[in-house]
Design a protein around this motif. Structure first.
Motif, PDB file in Angstrom:
ATOM      1  N   GLU A  13       0.865  -1.178   0.000  1.00 52.70           N
ATOM      2  CA  GLU A  13       0.000   0.000   0.000  1.00 52.70           C
ATOM      3  C   GLU A  13       0.901   1.227   0.000  1.00 52.70           C
ATOM      4  N   VAL A  14       0.861   2.000  -1.087  1.00 53.18           N
ATOM      5  CA  VAL A  14       1.722   3.175  -1.235  1.00 53.18           C
ATOM      6  C   VAL A  14       0.937   4.333  -1.834  1.00 53.18           C
ATOM      7  N   ARG A  15       1.426   5.542  -1.578  1.00 60.12           N
ATOM      8  CA  ARG A  15       0.845   6.747  -2.186  1.00 60.12           C
ATOM      9  C   ARG A  15       1.796   7.242  -3.276  1.00 60.12           C
ATOM     10  N   ALA A  16       1.245   7.540  -4.462  1.00 60.86           N
ATOM     11  CA  ALA A  16       2.030   8.063  -5.578  1.00 60.86           C
ATOM     12  C   ALA A  16       2.369   9.528  -5.286  1.00 60.86           C
ATOM     13  N   VAL A  17       3.676   9.830  -5.151  1.00 58.51           N
ATOM     14  CA  VAL A  17       4.065  11.187  -4.763  1.00 58.51           C
ATOM     15  C   VAL A  17       4.779  11.965  -5.858  1.00 58.51           C
TER      16      VAL A  17
END
Length: 87
Positions: A13-17
């Motif tokens: 689970e990651v956020r695209a930054v």
């Protein structure tokens, strides 16, 4: 598939930054502890549907990859898309 063995029973689970896309979609993504890794689309469209800066990407049974430049991250291929959700 070109990546390592899947991590069964787990979800990345990651956020695209940061969008680093050129020929294919590539994002720097941050996980919940703040580690930043590359996520690259190796799909037929060279994209991950719905992925944009600020999106949350979840991948069931992810596989990790070492890229030719020495960095590490995730290489998502066409057959992986069934296990990927983007919100």
């Amino acid at each position: 598939a070109h990546a390592g063995s899947p991590v069964l029973g787990r979800t990345l689970e990651v956020r695209a930054v940061l969008d680093e896309s050129m020929m294919r979609q590539v994002f720097q993504c941050k996980d919940r502890v703040g580690a930043i890794r590359r996520v690259a689309a190796y799909t037929s469209s060279r994209r991950i549907p719905g992925l944009k800066q600020g999106s949350m990407l979840r991948w069931k049974n992810p596989r990790f990859h070492f890229f030719m430049d020495g960095s590490s991250g995730a290489r998502i291929e066409e057959e992986d898309l069934k296990d990927v959700t983007v919100t």
